[in-house]
Design a protein around this motif. Structure first.
Motif, PDB file in Angstrom:
ATOM      1  N   VAL A  35       0.847  -1.191   0.000  1.00  0.00           N
ATOM      2  CA  VAL A  35       0.000   0.000   0.000  1.00  0.00           C
ATOM      3  C   VAL A  35       0.881   1.238   0.000  1.00  0.00           C
ATOM      4  CG1 VAL A  35      -1.949   1.126   1.097  1.00  0.00           C
ATOM      5  CG2 VAL A  35      -1.596  -1.338   1.417  1.00  0.00           C
ATOM      6  N   GLY A  36       0.786   2.017  -1.063  1.00  0.00           N
ATOM      7  CA  GLY A  36       1.564   3.247  -1.154  1.00  0.00           C
ATOM      8  C   GLY A  36       2.786   3.037  -2.020  1.00  0.00           C
ATOM      9  N   ALA A  40       9.517   3.714  -0.504  1.00  0.00           N
ATOM     10  CA  ALA A  40       9.474   2.445   0.226  1.00  0.00           C
ATOM     11  C   ALA A  40       8.647   1.414  -0.531  1.00  0.00           C
ATOM     12  CB  ALA A  40       8.897   2.682   1.625  1.00  0.00           C
ATOM     13  N   GLY A  41       7.401   1.774  -0.843  1.00  0.00           N
ATOM     14  CA  GLY A  41       6.503   0.836  -1.505  1.00  0.00           C
ATOM     15  C   GLY A  41       6.986   0.468  -2.890  1.00  0.00           C
ATOM     16  N   LEU A  58      -0.434  -0.758  -4.646  1.00  0.00           N
ATOM     17  CA  LEU A  58      -1.652   0.053  -4.685  1.00  0.00           C
ATOM     18  C   LEU A  58      -1.314   1.507  -4.394  1.00  0.00           C
ATOM     19  CD1 LEU A  58      -3.721  -2.491  -2.627  1.00  0.00           C
ATOM     20  CD2 LEU A  58      -3.903  -2.080  -5.091  1.00  0.00           C
ATOM     21  N   THR A  67       4.440  11.944  -2.466  1.00  0.00           N
ATOM     22  CA  THR A  67       5.144  12.936  -1.642  1.00  0.00           C
ATOM     23  C   THR A  67       6.218  13.645  -2.453  1.00  0.00           C
ATOM     24  OG1 THR A  67       4.755  11.619   0.320  1.00  0.00           O
ATOM     25  CG2 THR A  67       6.511  13.249   0.449  1.00  0.00           C
ATOM     26  N   TYR A  71       6.824  17.702  -4.399  1.00  0.00           N
ATOM     27  CA  TYR A  71       7.904  18.652  -4.135  1.00  0.00           C
ATOM     28  C   TYR A  71       7.773  19.756  -5.168  1.00  0.00           C
ATOM     29  CZ  TYR A  71      10.772  15.100  -1.604  1.00  0.00           C
ATOM     30  OH  TYR A  71      11.275  14.168  -0.754  1.00  0.00           O
ATOM     31  N   VAL A 121      -6.590   2.491  -0.577  1.00  0.00           N
ATOM     32  CA  VAL A 121      -7.024   1.439   0.323  1.00  0.00           C
ATOM     33  C   VAL A 121      -7.801   2.078   1.472  1.00  0.00           C
ATOM     34  CG1 VAL A 121      -6.262  -0.401   1.858  1.00  0.00           C
ATOM     35  CG2 VAL A 121      -5.072   0.003  -0.301  1.00  0.00           C
ATOM     36  N   ILE A 150       2.621   3.973   3.482  1.00  0.00           N
ATOM     37  CA  ILE A 150       1.825   5.136   3.079  1.00  0.00           C
ATOM     38  C   ILE A 150       2.428   6.459   3.517  1.00  0.00           C
ATOM     39  CG2 ILE A 150      -0.328   3.835   2.978  1.00  0.00           C
ATOM     40  CD1 ILE A 150      -1.061   4.997   5.682  1.00  0.00           C
ATOM     41  N   LEU A 152       3.934   9.674   5.719  1.00  0.00           N
ATOM     42  CA  LEU A 152       3.378  10.452   6.834  1.00  0.00           C
ATOM     43  C   LEU A 152       2.599  11.669   6.379  1.00  0.00           C
ATOM     44  CD1 LEU A 152       6.158  10.532   9.540  1.00  0.00           C
ATOM     45  CD2 LEU A 152       3.896   9.507   9.701  1.00  0.00           C
ATOM     46  N   GLY A 313       9.217   2.584   5.713  1.00  0.00           N
ATOM     47  CA  GLY A 313       9.311   3.953   5.238  1.00  0.00           C
ATOM     48  C   GLY A 313       9.007   4.981   6.312  1.00  0.00           C
ATOM     49  N   TYR A 318      11.247   6.195   9.475  1.00  0.00           N
ATOM     50  CA  TYR A 318      12.488   6.321   8.711  1.00  0.00           C
ATOM     51  C   TYR A 318      12.280   7.364   7.626  1.00  0.00           C
ATOM     52  CZ  TYR A 318      13.721   2.352  11.415  1.00  0.00           C
ATOM     53  OH  TYR A 318      13.984   1.557  12.472  1.00  0.00           O
ATOM     54  N   LEU A 320      13.893   9.174   5.453  1.00  0.00           N
ATOM     55  CA  LEU A 320      14.686   9.509   4.274  1.00  0.00           C
ATOM     56  C   LEU A 320      14.450   8.502   3.151  1.00  0.00           C
ATOM     57  CD1 LEU A 320      18.002  10.561   5.969  1.00  0.00           C
ATOM     58  CD2 LEU A 320      16.421  12.036   4.727  1.00  0.00           C
ATOM     59  N   ILE A 724      18.708  18.844   3.644  1.00  0.00           N
ATOM     60  CA  ILE A 724      18.272  18.468   2.305  1.00  0.00           C
ATOM     61  C   ILE A 724      17.289  19.482   1.743  1.00  0.00           C
ATOM     62  CG2 ILE A 724      18.649  15.988   2.542  1.00  0.00           C
ATOM     63  CD1 ILE A 724      15.706  15.737   3.339  1.00  0.00           C
ATOM     64  N   CYS A 726      14.230  20.531   2.818  1.00  0.00           N
ATOM     65  CA  CYS A 726      12.811  20.181   2.752  1.00  0.00           C
ATOM     66  C   CYS A 726      11.921  21.308   3.253  1.00  0.00           C
ATOM     67  CB  CYS A 726      12.534  18.913   3.559  1.00  0.00           C
ATOM     68  SG  CYS A 726      12.666  19.171   5.329  1.00  0.00           S
TER      69      CYS A 726
HETATM   70  C1  LIG Z   1       9.462  18.897   0.990  1.00  0.00           C
HETATM   71  C2  LIG Z   1      10.189  17.636   1.324  1.00  0.00           C
HETATM   72  C3  LIG Z   1      11.510  17.466   0.868  1.00  0.00           C
HETATM   73  C4  LIG Z   1      12.189  16.280   1.129  1.00  0.00           C
HETATM   74  N1  LIG Z   1      13.447  16.150   0.625  1.00  0.00           N
HETATM   75  C5  LIG Z   1      14.092  14.958   0.782  1.00  0.00           C
HETATM   76  C6  LIG Z   1      15.382  14.756   0.206  1.00  0.00           C
HETATM   77  O1  LIG Z   1      15.939  15.641  -0.459  1.00  0.00           O
HETATM   78  N2  LIG Z   1      16.012  13.561   0.423  1.00  0.00           N
HETATM   79  C7  LIG Z   1      15.424  12.558   1.163  1.00  0.00           C
HETATM   80  O2  LIG Z   1      16.051  11.498   1.328  1.00  0.00           O
HETATM   81  N3  LIG Z   1      14.193  12.724   1.719  1.00  0.00           N
HETATM   82  C8  LIG Z   1      13.511  13.894   1.546  1.00  0.00           C
HETATM   83  N4  LIG Z   1      12.282  14.066   2.121  1.00  0.00           N
HETATM   84  C9  LIG Z   1      11.681  12.947   2.846  1.00  0.00           C
HETATM   85  C10 LIG Z   1      11.085  11.893   1.855  1.00  0.00           C
HETATM   86  O3  LIG Z   1      10.287  12.532   0.894  1.00  0.00           O
HETATM   87  C11 LIG Z   1      10.240  10.897   2.576  1.00  0.00           C
HETATM   88  O4  LIG Z   1      10.942  10.380   3.636  1.00  0.00           O
HETATM   89  C12 LIG Z   1       9.862   9.726   1.674  1.00  0.00           C
HETATM   90  O5  LIG Z   1       9.093  10.173   0.609  1.00  0.00           O
HETATM   91  C13 LIG Z   1       9.128   8.675   2.470  1.00  0.00           C
HETATM   92  O6  LIG Z   1       8.804   7.604   1.646  1.00  0.00           O
HETATM   93  P1  LIG Z   1       7.601   6.629   1.909  1.00  0.00           P
HETATM   94  O7  LIG Z   1       7.650   5.658   0.820  1.00  0.00           O
HETATM   95  O8  LIG Z   1       7.690   6.115   3.287  1.00  0.00           O
HETATM   96  O9  LIG Z   1       6.260   7.487   1.861  1.00  0.00           O
HETATM   97  P2  LIG Z   1       5.733   8.529   0.767  1.00  0.00           P
HETATM   98  O10 LIG Z   1       6.785   8.928  -0.154  1.00  0.00           O
HETATM   99  O11 LIG Z   1       5.026   9.570   1.545  1.00  0.00           O
HETATM  100  O12 LIG Z   1       4.695   7.701  -0.095  1.00  0.00           O
HETATM  101  C14 LIG Z   1       3.454   7.305   0.365  1.00  0.00           C
HETATM  102  C15 LIG Z   1       2.565   6.967  -0.830  1.00  0.00           C
HETATM  103  O13 LIG Z   1       1.420   6.287  -0.344  1.00  0.00           O
HETATM  104  C16 LIG Z   1       0.273   6.741  -0.993  1.00  0.00           C
HETATM  105  N5  LIG Z   1      -0.836   6.471  -0.100  1.00  0.00           N
HETATM  106  C17 LIG Z   1      -1.115   7.035   1.108  1.00  0.00           C
HETATM  107  N6  LIG Z   1      -2.209   6.508   1.642  1.00  0.00           N
HETATM  108  C18 LIG Z   1      -2.670   5.577   0.786  1.00  0.00           C
HETATM  109  C19 LIG Z   1      -3.790   4.674   0.805  1.00  0.00           C
HETATM  110  N7  LIG Z   1      -4.629   4.654   1.805  1.00  0.00           N
HETATM  111  N8  LIG Z   1      -3.954   3.869  -0.251  1.00  0.00           N
HETATM  112  C20 LIG Z   1      -3.080   3.871  -1.298  1.00  0.00           C
HETATM  113  N9  LIG Z   1      -2.028   4.685  -1.353  1.00  0.00           N
HETATM  114  C21 LIG Z   1      -1.810   5.541  -0.321  1.00  0.00           C
HETATM  115  C22 LIG Z   1       0.565   8.198  -1.211  1.00  0.00           C
HETATM  116  O14 LIG Z   1      -0.216   8.735  -2.278  1.00  0.00           O
HETATM  117  C23 LIG Z   1       2.063   8.179  -1.550  1.00  0.00           C
HETATM  118  O15 LIG Z   1       2.297   8.051  -2.922  1.00  0.00           O
HETATM  119  C24 LIG Z   1      11.582  15.243   1.903  1.00  0.00           C
HETATM  120  C25 LIG Z   1      10.284  15.430   2.381  1.00  0.00           C
HETATM  121  C26 LIG Z   1       9.571  16.592   2.102  1.00  0.00           C
HETATM  122  C27 LIG Z   1       8.157  16.744   2.612  1.00  0.00           C
END
Ligand SMILES: Cc1cc2nc3c(=O)[nH]c(=O)nc-3n(C[C@H](O)[C@H](O)[C@H](O)COP(=O)(O)OP(=O)(O)OC[C@H]3O[C@@H](n4cnc5c(N)ncnc54)[C@H](O)[C@@H]3O)c2cc1C
Ligand code: HEM
Ligand code: HEM
Ligand code: SF4
Ligand code: SF4
Lengths: 817, 276
Positions: A35-36, A40-41, A58, A67, A71, A121, A150, A152, A313, A318, A320, A724, A726
Motif C-alpha cells: 500500500v503506497g 518504500a513501496g 496500490l 510525496t 515537491y 485502500v 503510506i 506520513l 518507510g 524512517y 529519508l 536536504i 525540505c
Molecule cells: C518537501 C520535502 C523534501 C524532502 N526532501 C528529501 C530529500 O531531499 N532527500 C530525502 O532522502 N528525503 C527527503 N524528504 C523525505 C522523503 O520525501 C520521505 O521520507 C519519503 O518520501 C518517504 O517515503 P515513503 O515511501 O515512506 O512514503 P511517501 O513517499 O510519503 O509515499 C506514500 C505513498 O502512499 C500513498 N498512499 C497514502 N495513503 C494511501 C492509501 N490509503 N492507499 C493507497 N495509497 C496511499 C501516497 O499517495 C504516496 O504516494 C523530503 C520530504 C519533504 C516533505
C-alpha cells in the motif's frame, strides 16, 4: 496466483482499467499487497517483481510516489546519509525531482511492477495469510501479507459533499498564475487557503468560503492580508458558510440565510491533511502513546503487532528516501522468510569500532542485557538507536561533560561506573552511578545547561545518544519514558530544590509527586487560592503576576530548574500571586503537606527556602512599583523569550539603523544574513528582531528528516550541511527566523570595494543573480566557531545590539525602568 | 546590558583620553624650550607624532568597522575609544603647535582636524538623540509598513474620488501619483515637501465641499478624513526619513574631510622636513 489471474492482472495494468472485465465478484489474490508507492513501496514492488513474487502495488493517486511528486518543481533531492549503501532494484542518487521521478517511472515499468493507480485502500481486515484490502472504489483485494508504506503526509481533507469529484474541484494549487479570468471559490480558513485566495485574486474573481465567523487559525501576517483584501474588495468572503453540494459549474452553499447557488469555474479546497494514524489504527496496529510523534512499533523484520502486516518507510519512522528504499527491498526478503543482513550493518560496525573486533549482534545483546532502559526495545529500534549513538570508552578520571555545558544528549552506562559531582563548590561530593544506570536526562528534559559535572570511572563504556533519537524513543516506547521520568524525578527534586538532602529523607515528597503539563498561558495556581502544593519547573518557564488596581502586573519570570508555590506553604497563607506557564511547561507537583514535613525535619533546607523567599519578596516590592517593567517582561515572553536560551535584543534608543549587524551576519556566513534587523516588534524601546532565540526545546528540530539541526555545548542551535532543503524547519519555527536560500555568489574583497568600488560592498548581495545548486535552510548559529562570539553584537558600533540569556532578563528589565 | 558609547565600560576610554590629555598638559607645562614652544621642539615632535598616529588610527576605524571577522574586541569599544581619544586629539595637537597659528598649510591641517572632530561631536549627539525620536515616530511600524498603509489609503481615496467629479478626481489623482517622500538631501533633511500634492488636495477638497452643499456629502467627508490621514502618515514617513538623514549626513562631512586632513597632514609633515 493462478495463471488466469496473472493474465488478467497484466491485461488490467496494460489497459489501465480499474475493473476486472466480466467477473467483478472474484477478489484478486496476491502474495504481497503493498500500500503506497513512495520510495518504500515502490522499492518493495520492484524487488517482488524482480523475484517473480505475485504482488500488487496500490497507489491512491495517478502517479508514483506522491510525496516526492508534490515537491516544488525542479527541487534538488538529496541522497543522505551518504554512508548508507542503497539496496534496491531501483536506482536513486541525488538529482532533481524530475530526473528521479522519471527514472523511477521507467524502472517500474521495465521491471514489470504490477502497479494499480487510483487505488486508495480504505480498510484492511483479516490476518496473516488471508488479508482483505478494501479499496475506496469498492474493489476487494486479498493477500497473504500486506506492506504498509503510506508515508506520513496523510490524505488531503476532502469537502465530503456530493458531486465533489467534479474535475474542477482541486485540493492543491501549484501555480496561481496558471489561472486567469475564472470565478474561483477557495474553501478554508487556514494559511494555505488565504495565500491561495489572495494570489488567485490577481487574475480571477475569487470568493473565499469560511465556515466560521473569523480567520482564527492563520498566522498574523495572513490575518492582516486577508482582512485588508476583503476590505479593499480584492476578493469576497462568505462567512459562516459551508459547502453543500457540487454540480458542474455550480457550487451549492449553505449560508446563514439559506441555500445559495454560486456559478463557478473552479473550486479549490484547502482543508489541511488528515494524519494517517487513524487509518493505520483502524487496521489493528497499535501506537505506544497518544503523542502525535508516536510511531507504530515494529519488529526487526518490520512486522507490526498484526502478524503478516508490515510497516516501512516514513510511517515506520524512517524519514529519508534511501532508508525507505532499503526497507522496501528488505521487507520482501523477510516476507519470503529469508534472513538477510540489514543494510545498516556497516554503519553499526563503524559505531562499534572503538570496541575492537566484535560481532555487532554480540554487542547489541550485551547492551540489552546490561542497560534495563533499553531492554524493551525491538532489535530494529535498538539498531536505529545505536546508529545514531556514539560509544565512548573514556579513561578513568576523564570528564564526560561539565556543569553548565549546553549539551542535551543522553548517556547509558554499559560497563563500569561514573561519578557525578553534584556540588559545584565541593568536588568531593559525588554520587556514583553503576552499570545499567543512565544520566544526562535532566538537560534533555529541561533543555537547559547541565546541572553537574560527570567524571568517568574505571573501565567505563558509555553510549551517548543525541536528543532527537532519545525523543523518538520516548515517544515510541512507553516504558522508556516511564523509567526515565521515575529516575529523573528524584534527581530533579534533589538538584533543583534540596541539594544535599539524602535520598531517604525525600521519600515522602517523591511518593506524592506527580508530573503535570501546562500549555502556554495556562494557570498553575491562582492568587487567593489555598496553597496545597509546590511546583518544581522541570521544563519551560512561568510568570508570576499579581492583581493590582484591577490589572495583572507581572512581577517575575521563573525559568526551569526552580520551584514556585512555596510561599503560601511556608507562611501558611493563601496564594499571594498567580502563576502562569509562559510556554509549554512541565512541572513536578509536590504535595503541600509532604513538603512541609520535609522542611520541618530538615533545618538546612528550611533556611535555604526561607532565604529564597526573602529574596523573592524583596523583588516583588521592587517590581510592584514598576508596572512598566512587568509589561516589558510580558512583552518579551510573548516574543518567545520565555523559551529562549539566548536572544538578540536591540535597544532602539541606541540603534542608529546602520544595519551593520545584518552586514556582519552576511559577511561571516557566506554572504547570507540570518538576521532581519528591522522586522519584529518593539516595546518600550526594546526591539526583538527576527533572529533565532535558540529555544530550550527547538521547534525547528522536531521534524528534520536529515537530522541536520543540532545544539552545541555552548547552547547554539545550528544547521549543518546535511540539510536536504525540505523546509520543515522553516515551517516549524514559530518565530519565522529560518529561511531557505541559495548559496551567495562570491564577492571581491573589502579593500577593493573601499578603494575602487568594485562589487556590492559588505552585507548581503540583494541584486538579481543566477543561482546554482539547491536551496538549503539558513539560520543564526550564534557565530559558532568565530572568535569573539556573535558578529552582530560585535559589529554594533553603538551598543544597541546585545544578546541576553534567561537568567539575565530580570536584570535587563529592572535596569530599564 | 545596553550601554551607550559614552558610558561604555564605566567610562574606560574617557579615562584613557583624560590620562593622555593630562600627560600632554603636564609635559607642556614642564617643558621649557629656548624658543617659544612649537612643533619643532622635542616635545613638539613627540606630540605631533602622537597626534598623527592617532589620526591614522581614527581613520582606520572605517576599515575596522567592515572587517567583520576580526578579533574579540567589540566595535563599541572601538567607537567609544574613537570618540574620547578623538576629542583629546584637540588638546594634543594644539599643544604640539605651541599655539603658533598662521595662515599656512599647517594651520589648514589643524583647521581640518577641528572640523572633523566637531562633525564627530555632532555625530555623537545625533546618535544619542535621534534613535529615540525615530522609534517614537514610527509607532511600532517599519517604514515599509508605513508606505503600505499609505498605498492602501491611496487606493481608497481613488475609489471614492471616481464618484466625485472631475476636479476632485484630478486632485486626488495628483495626490496619489505625486506623493514624494525623501528626494534630494535638502528635502530629506527638511522633513517636508513644500509642494505636497496631498496637502493641496486636502485644502482644495475642503473648499469644494464648503461650496457645494448638495453633492454626496458622505463620500466627500470620507475623502477628507482619508486625505487627512494620509497627510498625517506622510508627515510621519518624512520625519522618519529626516531623522535617518540627520543620523547619516554628518558622516558625509566627517569622512571626506578626514581624507582631506590626511592629505594636508602629509603635506605638513613633508614640508616641515624640507624647510626646517
Ligand atoms: C518537501 C520535502 C523534501 C524532502 N526532501 C528529501 C530529500 O531531499 N532527500 C530525502 O532522502 N528525503 C527527503 N524528504 C523525505 C522523503 O520525501 C520521505 O521520507 C519519503 O518520501 C518517504 O517515503 P515513503 O515511501 O515512506 O512514503 P511517501 O513517499 O510519503 O509515499 C506514500 C505513498 O502512499 C500513498 N498512499 C497514502 N495513503 C494511501 C492509501 N490509503 N492507499 C493507497 N495509497 C496511499 C501516497 O499517495 C504516496 O504516494 C523530503 C520530504 C519533504 C516533505
Ligand atoms: C609626524 C607628525 C608631525 C610632525 C613631525 C610635525 C612637525 C612640526 C614641526 C617641525 C612644526 C614646526 C614648524 C615651524 O615651526 O615652522 C610643526 C608645526 C605645526 N604643526 Fe605639526 N607635526 C606633526 C603633526 C601635526 C599634526 C597631527 C597637526 C594637526 C593636525 C599639526 C599641526 C601643526 C601646526 C598647526 C603647526 C604650527 C604651524 C605654524 O607655526 O604656523 N602637526 N609641526
Ligand atoms: C581627526 C579625528 C577623526 C577622524 C580622522 C575620524 C575618522 C572617522 C572615520 C574614517 C570614520 C568611519 C566612518 C565610516 O566609514 O562609516 C569615523 C566614524 C565616526 N566618528 Fe570619527 N573621526 C575623528 C574624530 C571623531 C570624533 C572626535 C568623534 C566624536 C566626538 C567622532 C565620532 C565618530 C562617529 C560617531 C563615527 C560613526 C561610527 C559609525 O557609525 O560607525 N570621530 N570617524
Ligand atoms: S530556529 Fe526558531 S524554533 Fe529553532 S531554535 Fe531558533 S527560534 Fe527556536
Ligand atoms: S534543516 Fe530544515 S530544511 Fe534542512 S532537512 Fe532539516 S528540516 Fe529540512
Amino acid at each position: 496466483m493462478s495463471f488466469r489471474t496473472l493474465q488478467k492482472a497484466k491485461a488490467c495494468v496494460a489497459g489501465g482499467r480499474d475493473q476486472w472485465p466480466g467477473d467483478e465478484f472474484v477478489a484478486e489474490h496476491f502474495k504481497i499487497a503493498i500500500v503506497g508507492s513512495g520510495p518504500a513501496g515502490m522499492s518493495a514492488g520492484g524487488h517482488a517483481a524482480e523475484l517473480g513474487v505475485s504482488h500488487v502495488l496500490l497507489e491512491q493517486t495517478t502517479h508514483l510516489s506522491d510525496t516526492i511528486f508534490k515537491y516544488q518543481k525542479g527541487k534538488f533531492v538529496m541522497a543522505t546519509p551518504d554512508v548508507l549503501p542503497l539496496r534496491s532494484t531501483m536506482t536513486f542518487k541525488a538529482g532533481t525531482r524530475e530526473e528521479i521521478l522519471g527514472n523511477w517511472d521507467r524502472q517500474t515499468e521495465g521491471a514489470k511492477v504490477n502497479v494499480r493507480y487510483k487505488a486508495e485502500v480504505a480498510a484492511i481486515t483479516g490476518s496473516k495469510g488471508a488479508f482483505e484490502l478494501k479499496l475506496k472504489s469498492g474493489d476487494i483485494i486479498t493477500a497473504e501479507a500486506v506492506v504498509m508504506a503510506i508515508g506520513l503526509q496523510g490524505n488531503l481533507r476532502k469537502m465530503g459533499v456530493p458531486g465533489e469529484d467534479w474535475e474542477r474541484v482541486q485540493y492543491q494549487l501549484n501555480d496561481p498564475a496558471e489561472y486567469s479570468d475564472e470565478t474561483i471559490v477557495v474553501v478554508g480558513a487556514g494559511d494555505a487557503a488565504i495565500e491561495n485566495a489572495v494570489a488567485l485574486a490577481r487574475q480571477n474573481k475569487v470568493i473565499i468560503l469560511n465556515r466560521g465567523g473569523e480567520f482564527a487559525r492563520a498566522k498574523q501576517g495572513n490575518l492582516a492580508l486577508i482582512a485588508s483584501s476583503i476590505e479593499k474588495g480584492v476578493l469576497d468572503c462568505m462567512f459562516n458558510t459551508s459547502p453543500k453540494a457540487v454540480e458542474p459549474g455550480v457550487f451549492v452553499l449553505k449560508t446563514p440565510d439559506g441555500e445559495a447557488r454560486v456559478p463557478v469555474d473552479r473550486i479549490i479546497a484547502r482543508l489541511g491533511a488528515v494524519p494517517p494514524r487513524a487509518f493505520v489504527e483502524s487496521c489493528g496496529i497499535v501506537f505506544p502513546s497518544s503523542d502525535p510523534g508516536a510511531l507504530p512499533q515494529v519488529s526487526g523484520t518490520y512486522e507490526s503487532n498484526v502478524p503478516g502486516l508490515y510497516i516501512i518507510g516514513a510511517l515506520g519512522g524512517y524519514p529519508l528516501i534511501k532508508q525507505a528504499m532499503n526497507q522496501g527491498f528488505e521487507v520482501v526478503e523477510f516476507i519470503l522468510g529469508n534472513d538477510i543482513e540489514p543494510a545498516d550493518e556497516p554503519l553499526l560496525r563503524k559505531v562499534f569500532d572503538k570496541l575492537g573486533s566484535v560481532k555487532v549482534s554480540d554487542v547489541l545483546t550485551t547492551i540489552q542485557q546490561n542497560v534495563p532502559i533499553l531492554s524493551g526495545l525491538t532489535t530494529l529500534q535498538l539498531r536505529e538507536f545505536m546508529i545514531d549513538s556514539i560509544i565512548h570508552t573514556p579513561t578513568a578520571g576523564g570528564v564526560v561533560f561539565e556543569r553548565n555545558d549546553f549539551t542535551d544528549s543522553f548517556y547509558s552506562i554499559v560497563q563500569g561506573s561514573v561519578d557525578i559531582r553534584v556540588n559545584a563548590d565541593d568536588p568531593k561530593q559525588i554520587v556514583r552511578l553503576q552499570k545499567g544506570e543512565f544520566f544526562g536526562e535532566m538537560g534533555l528534559i529541561s533543555g537547559r545547561r547541565r546541572t553537574a559535572t560527570v567524571i568517568a570511572g574505571q573501565g567505563c563504556v558509555l553510549i551517548e545518544t543525541p536528543r532527537r533519537s532519545m525523543i523518538k524513543l520516548i515517544n515510541s516506547v512507553a516504558a522508556v519514558k516511564r523509567e526515565m521520568d521515575r529516575t529523573a524525578m528524584v534527581r530533579q527534586i534533589q538538584t533543583y530544590m534540596a541539594p544535599g538532602v539524602p535520598k531517604a529523607d525525600l521519600a515522602g515528597v517523591v511518593e506524592g509527586a506527580t508530573l503535570e503539563t501546562f500549555g502556554p498561558g495556562a494557570v498553575l495556581f491562582e492568587e487567593g487560592a489555598p496553597g496545597d502544593c509546590v511546583h518544581l519547573i522541570r521544563s519551560g518557564s512561568v510568570t508570576i503576576s499579581r492583581r493590582i488596581g484591577g490589572r495583572d502586573i507581572v512581577t517575575a519570570y521563573v525559568p526551569a530548574g526552580n520551584y514556585v508555590g512555596e510561599m503560601a506553604l511556608v507562611r501558611d497563607a493563601p496564594r499571594s500571586a498567580t502563576v502562569r506557564a509562559a510556554v509549554e511547561t512541565e512541572t513536578l507537583r509536590l504535595d503541600g503537606q509532604a513538603f512541609k514535613d520535609l522542611l520541618a525535619s530538615n533545618a538546612g533546607l528550611r533556611q535555604a527556602v526561607e532565604a529564597k523567599l526573602e529574596d523573592r519578596m524583596a523583588q516583588n516590592v521592587v517590581m510592584e512599583d514598576k508596572p512598566e517593567a512587568g509589561s516589558l517582561i510580558q512583552f518579551l515572553i510573548d516574543q518567545g523569550v520565555g523559551e529562549a536560551t539566548d536572544v538578540l535584543l536591540i535597544d532602539e534608543s541606541l540603534c542608529v539603523r546602520c544595519d551593520n549587524c545584518e552586514k556582519a551576519c552576511a559577511e561571516t556566513h557566506g554572504g547570507i544574513s540570518r538576521l532581519d534587523r528591522e522586522a519584529g516588534p518593539t516595546y518600550a524601546s526594546i526591539h526583538v528582531p527576527t533572529s533565532c532565540r535558540h529555544c530550550e526545546h527547538p521547534h525547528c528540530m522536531q521534524d528534520c528528516p536529515a537530522d541536520a539541526i543540532h545544539r552545541s555545548p555552548n547552547g547554539e542551535v545550528f544547521i549543518d550541511d546535511k540539510c536536504i532543503g525540505c523546509g520543515n524547519c522553516e515551517r516549524n519555527c514559530p518565530y519565522h527566523v529560518i529561511h531557505m536560500s541559495y548559496k551567495a555568489p562570491k564577492k571581491p574583497g573589502l579593500l577593493q570595494w573601499l578603494l575602487f568600488g568594485t562589487g556590492p560592498g559588505p552585507g548581503e548581495d540583494k541584486s538579481e543573480h543566477e543561482h546554482h545548486g539547491a536551496k538549503t535552510a539558513v539560520k543564526c548559529d550564534m557565530c559558532k566557531g568565530i572568535e569573539g562570539g556573535a558578529s552582530c553584537v560585535r559589529a554594533c558600533p553603538t551598543g544597541a545590539a546585545i544578546r541576553v540569556r534567561p537568567e539575565e532578563f530580570f536584570t535587563l528589565v529592572s535596569q530599564r525602568n | 546590558m545596553h550601554q551607550s558609547i559614552l558610558v561604555y565600560r564605566s567610562y574606560r576610554y574617557l579615562k584613557w583620553a583624560a590620562l593622555l590629555t593630562l600627560a600632554s598638559v603636564v609635559a607642556y607645562a614642564l617643558h621649557n624650550p629656548h624658543f617659544p614652544p612649537n612643533g619643532g621642539t622635542w616635545l613638539g615632535y613627540t606630540l605631533g607624532t602622537i597626534g598623527a598616529l592617532m589620526i591614522l588610527w581614527l581613520m582606520w576605524f572605517g576599515v575596522r568597522k567592515r572587517r567583520y571577522n576580526e578579533g574579540k574586541v567589540k566595535l563599541e569599544d572601538w567607537l567609544s575609544a574613537h570618540v574620547y581619544l578623538g576629542i583629546s586629539l584637540i588638546i594634543v595637537a594644539t599643544l604640539h603647535t605651541g599655539f603658533q597659528f598662521h595662515w599656512n598649510l599647517h594651520t589648514l591641517a589643524f583647521g581640518l582636524m577641528v572640523v572633523v572632530i566637531v562633525s564627530g561631536m555632532f555625530g555623537v549627539f545625533a546618535y544619542l538623540r535621534y534613535p529615540q525620536l525615530m522609534t517614537a515616530n514610527r509607532r511600532g511600524q517599519t517604514l515599509r509598513q508605513l508606505m503600505m498603509t499609505i498605498a492602501e489609503v491611496d487606493t481608497e481615496c481613488r475609489e471614492i474620488a471616481v464618484k466625485l467629479g472631475d476636479t476632485v478626481n484630478r486632485l486626488v489623482l495628483d495626490s496619489t501619483e505625486n506623493t514624494r517622500i525623501g528626494g534630494s538631501i535638502w528635502r530629506q533633511l527638511s522633513g517636508k515637501d513644500p509642494d505636497c500634492a496631498t496637502e493641496r488636495a486636502l485644502s482644495k477638497v475642503r473648499t469644494e465641499v464648503r461650496a457645494d452643499a448638495s453633492a454626496s456629502v458622505k463620500d466627500e467627508s470620507r475623502l477628507i478624513v482619508l486625505l487627512g490621514r494620509k497627510s498625517e502618515l506622510l508627515k510621519r514617513a518624512r520625519r522618519d526619513v529626516q531623522l535617518k538623514a540627520l543620523m547619516d549626513i554628518w558622516l558625509y562631512a566627517h569622512v571626506p574631510l578626514s581624507f582631506a586632513l590626511l592629505a594636508a597632514l602629509t603635506a605638513h609633515v613633508i614640508s616641515v622636513f624640507f624647510y626646517l
